[in-house]
Design a protein around this motif. Structure first.
Motif: not given
Length: 178
Positions: A9-14, A140-148, A152-166
């Protein structure tokens, strides 16, 4: 039942969980930080079956977190020593300890981090190594990195949109200063 592998997986946590996600592995690393190096020390501390301990030590060695070193020729005996990669796991253990003390220790902390200069218990926190600023959700927020990858980009972008809405919702309900 076949265990899912997270190694590709491209996720460093995984990818990290692929190496240390099994609870025995984390407890073995904890004991290594507390000074255990020999098979019998890990077994006595953990009460783990020998075959399971052998598998976990081999996996931690293969992952580069422990190094197997011979300390006796006859009979051949080995110790397991933290590598630089293994020592880099220390902040993760400290964070787990602090989180466990905060949320799951109604009787009080069984293990604490102590400043040996003052004797005071300390609460580990995460800070930006460059600025020393405390890492918090507000700034601070998690963003997709260059290797995402796309997922991974879709998950990170969805989180950033949610943060903006909040933020938008909270700023529209906050009283404005004149």
């Amino acid at each position: 039942m076949q265990r899912t592998s997270f190694g590709d997986m491209h996720c460093p946590i995984a990818r990290s969980l692929e190496r240390v996600g099994e609870w025995w592995s984390i407890l073995i690393l904890r004991d290594a930080f507390l000074g255990a190096t020999r098979f019998d020390e890990f077994q006595d501390s953990l009460g783990i079956a020998p075959n399971m301990l052998t598998r976990r030590l081999r996996a931690l060695t293969d992952a580069g977190l422990l190094e197997r070193r011979r300390y006796s020729e006859k009979p051949p005996r080995y110790e397991y020593v933290l590598t630089p990669r293994g020592r880099d796991f220390r902040p993760v253990l400290l964070a787990l300890m602090a989180w466990g003390n905060r949320h799951f220790a109604p009787e009080g902390p069984a293990m604490q981090l102590i400043d040996e200069r003052t004797g005071d218990a300390v609460e580990p926190v995460m800070v930006d190594a460059k600025t020393g600023d405390l890492i918090d959700r507000k700034h601070h927020a998690m963003h997709a990195g260059p290797a995402a990858d796309a997922r991974m980009r879709a998950r990170a972008d969805a989180n950033l949109r949610k943060r903006a809405q909040e933020r938008s919702a909270s700023s529209s309900t906050s009283p404005r200063s004149e």
